[in-house]
Design a protein around this motif. Structure first.
Motif, PDB file in Angstrom:
ATOM      1  N   TRP A 200       0.711  -1.340  -0.165  1.00  0.00           N
ATOM      2  CA  TRP A 200       0.065  -0.079  -0.137  1.00  0.00           C
ATOM      3  C   TRP A 200       0.789   1.369   0.131  1.00  0.00           C
ATOM      4  O   TRP A 200       0.603   2.367  -0.643  1.00  0.00           O
ATOM      5  N   PRO A 201       1.872   1.255   0.787  1.00  0.00           N
ATOM      6  CA  PRO A 201       2.787   2.816   0.633  1.00  0.00           C
ATOM      7  C   PRO A 201       3.528   2.666  -0.802  1.00  0.00           C
ATOM      8  O   PRO A 201       3.625   4.017  -0.992  1.00  0.00           O
ATOM      9  N   ARG A 202       3.847   1.614  -1.197  1.00  0.00           N
ATOM     10  CA  ARG A 202       4.460   1.857  -2.384  1.00  0.00           C
ATOM     11  C   ARG A 202       3.755   2.100  -3.615  1.00  0.00           C
ATOM     12  O   ARG A 202       4.030   2.945  -4.515  1.00  0.00           O
ATOM     13  N   ILE A 203       2.294   1.735  -3.670  1.00  0.00           N
ATOM     14  CA  ILE A 203       1.326   1.919  -4.784  1.00  0.00           C
ATOM     15  C   ILE A 203       0.741   3.062  -4.492  1.00  0.00           C
ATOM     16  O   ILE A 203       0.725   4.100  -5.318  1.00  0.00           O
ATOM     17  N   ASN A 204       0.186   3.594  -3.499  1.00  0.00           N
ATOM     18  CA  ASN A 204      -0.475   5.015  -2.761  1.00  0.00           C
ATOM     19  C   ASN A 204       0.216   6.204  -3.063  1.00  0.00           C
ATOM     20  O   ASN A 204      -0.083   6.998  -3.895  1.00  0.00           O
ATOM     21  N   CYS A 205       1.563   5.920  -2.615  1.00  0.00           N
ATOM     22  CA  CYS A 205       2.549   7.076  -2.658  1.00  0.00           C
ATOM     23  C   CYS A 205       2.842   7.602  -4.144  1.00  0.00           C
ATOM     24  O   CYS A 205       3.226   8.955  -4.401  1.00  0.00           O
ATOM     25  N   ARG A 206       2.890   6.661  -4.892  1.00  0.00           N
ATOM     26  CA  ARG A 206       3.374   6.758  -6.488  1.00  0.00           C
ATOM     27  C   ARG A 206       2.192   6.812  -7.430  1.00  0.00           C
ATOM     28  O   ARG A 206       2.545   7.113  -8.481  1.00  0.00           O
ATOM     29  N   GLN A 207       0.987   6.462  -6.999  1.00  0.00           N
ATOM     30  CA  GLN A 207      -0.251   6.318  -7.965  1.00  0.00           C
ATOM     31  C   GLN A 207      -1.284   7.140  -7.461  1.00  0.00           C
ATOM     32  O   GLN A 207      -2.136   7.324  -8.127  1.00  0.00           O
TER      33      GLN A 207
END
Length: 528
Positions: free
Chosen positions: A334-341
């Protein structure tokens, strides 16, 4: 019936031959006050019904000259009021009875005869107007204008829609059905129903036409005092009881925020009364424009401080702490996807392998599912996705940093295990409202609390972090809205906002982003 004089449309209705002598004219003509042909036809049909009913009354009435002039004055005033409110003339049963009352033969000592249906149909407020009409008609010295005004006032009161006489709770089911037809989420619908019941408990269950702006203002003043988490701490959602119990506590609970008052309690009311007004049950939305009047402190003055983006330190710490989670879980990604997408948590937990596909030579996250390759699964997936709004249906390039993390291998693993429509995070089950992020958001927020005590920083802050990075990269507003699935904020030269769908369609002829749109994503800098 409708003809044009210059740019303006006019209404014309021939007077029947047997009524020409009584009315003293061969036709009735009035300007419809519009250059729009469609609107002119609508107004004309409203007027033709009114005039035909007047003709029917005239045939059965013994008209004096004064009564005939009063009728003309009434018709004049109807035309004057037509621009302001056409709905008031849609209920004609009482209007017909009142016309009979005005134009019935007068008896020397008794005054005009009052028809039984007028007495039966009239409410106490109606009787006031009827009696005014009767007394006015019996006074020889009364002016024509006053007679006409008395009838018009009675018509206005009698025009209350039958549905408006039903209590508020009788309309809740219809409003909920309208929300379902708009495909609003089950959780949102349940919340609206709860807030309407809270309003009824506080202000009483009355006929909907009885609610005034003052009722809404009084309710707003109560909600502004509603203690936070009243159900949890005070075991009640009755506002008056909660306020009273809170004052008896040694340390009273603080009130709910102005944001909650507006977004939860008052928004539910505005939507409900707008629904009633749009259907013509009431004249206007009495809740329109009512906002919380809580005093704002310095922190509340800035809306951006409601939720803050992650600081670089917190973002880095989240990446490190979640690295210990299972690599096939939402807790890891979740932090990897949400912060970048810039995804919402509900969007993240719904993702499936078919939401990733190639467009313009690059891997994209596709929540639009526009069918450009003939795959019938797109229509099915589009119907399945539960998104916040139509603007949330979008296509966003996958960040290179996410590709470096191995997201393609993860997607392929899920595809092999579960097929072309396999969910990325199958362990995130939907709650009773169909919300797949309910349990996950609690876990994610607990993870955030490990790294900061600041309550303005939550799991959703990953989306704010992405928005901040778009701004730092000077992404144009309409492209930023497209990447984030926001409603538009772009303003035309005339000062009106454009919808993103119309804007894209008008410019490109397709809802799909162009290569130039996607290229803006490459300007965003992600430090981790």
């Amino acid at each position: 019936m409708v003809h044009r004089r210059g740019p303006v449309f006019w209404f014309r209705k021939s007077v029947p031959v047997d009524l020409i002598d009584r009315l003293g004219k061969s036709d009735i003509r009035r300007s419809l006050r519009t250059c729009n042909a469609r609107l002119a036809r609508q107004r004309a049909w409203t007027l033709i019904l009114l005039v035909e009913e007047a003709f029917a009354v005239l045939r059965d009435a013994g008209l004096t000259l004064r009564a005939r002039d009063a009728l003309n004055a009434v018709l004049d005033q109807v035309f004057e009021d037509l621009d302001r409110n056409e709905v008031q003339w849609s209920q004609r049963l009482r209007y017909r009875a009142l016309m009979h009352t005005l134009f019935s033969e007068e008896r020397p000592n008794e005054g005009p005869k009052v028809l039984p249906e007028v007495r039966a149909a009239a409410k106490p407020a109606d009787e006031c107007f009827v009696s005014t009409t009767i007394s006015t008609a019996s006074q020889v010295t009364q002016t024509t204008t006053d007679v006409a005004q008395a009838v018009v006032d009675a018509m206005r009161n009698a025009s209350i829609h039958p549905e408006a006489r039903k209590n508020l709770t009788a309309h809740i089911e219809g409003y909920i059905s309208s929300l379902r037809s708009k495909r609003r989420g089950a959780k949102y619908i349940a919340e609206v129903g709860t807030k309407l019941r809270v309003f009824v408990t506080a202000m009483g269950d009355k006929p909907i036409f009885d609610y005034s702006k003052q009722d809404i203002l009084d309710y707003r003043d109560l909600v502004d005092q509603m203690p936070i988490d009243a159900i949890k701490h005070l075991k009640t959602d009755n506002i008056r009881m909660a306020i009273a119990q809170n004052m008896e506590r040694p340390v009273p609970l603080p009130p709910i925020s102005a944001t909650t008052v507006n977004a939860k309690y008052l928004t539910a009311l505005r939507g409900f009364f707008a629904y009633l007004a749009n259907r013509g049950f009431i004249a206007h939305n009495v809740a329109d424009g009512v906002q919380s009047e809580q005093e704002r402190n310095g922190e509340d003055m800035l809306d951006v401080e409601k939720r803050l983006p992650f600081s670089p330190r917190i973002e880095r710490d989240l990446f490190e702490s979640t690295r210990k989670k299972k690599k096939d879980s939402a807790d890891y990604w979740w932090p990897r996807i949400n912060c970048r997408q810039g995804l919402r948590l509900q969007e993240l937990t719904q993702l499936c392998v078919s939401d990733f596909r190639m467009l313009h030579g690059r891997l994209c996250l596709d929540l639009l599912h526009f069918d450009f390759d003939g795959d019938p699964n797109h229509a099915l997936r589009r119907a399945e996705l539960q998104l916040k709004s139509s603007a949330a249906r979008r296509i966003v390039p996958v960040a290179q940093e996410l590709l470096n993390e191995g997201v393609e291998a993860f997607i392929e693993m899920r595809r092999k295990a579960g097929g072309p429509n396999a969910r990325l995070f199958p362990n995130e089950h939907a709650d009773k409202y169909g919300n797949t992020s309910s349990a996950f958001s609690k876990r994610a927020n607990r993870e955030v609390r490990r790294h900061t005590p600041d309550r303005r920083i939550v799991a959703y802050s990953g989306r704010h972090t992405f928005a901040q990075r778009c701004d730092e990269a000077q992404i144009p507003q309409h492209i930023r809205n497209m990447f984030m699935g926001h409603e538009p904020e772009e303003t035309s030269a005339g000062g009106q906002k454009k919808s993103r769908g119309k804007h894209v369609s008008a410019t490109y002829g397709s809802p799909l982003p162009t290569p130039e749109d996607l290229a803006w994503f490459d300007k965003i800098k992600f430090p981790f």
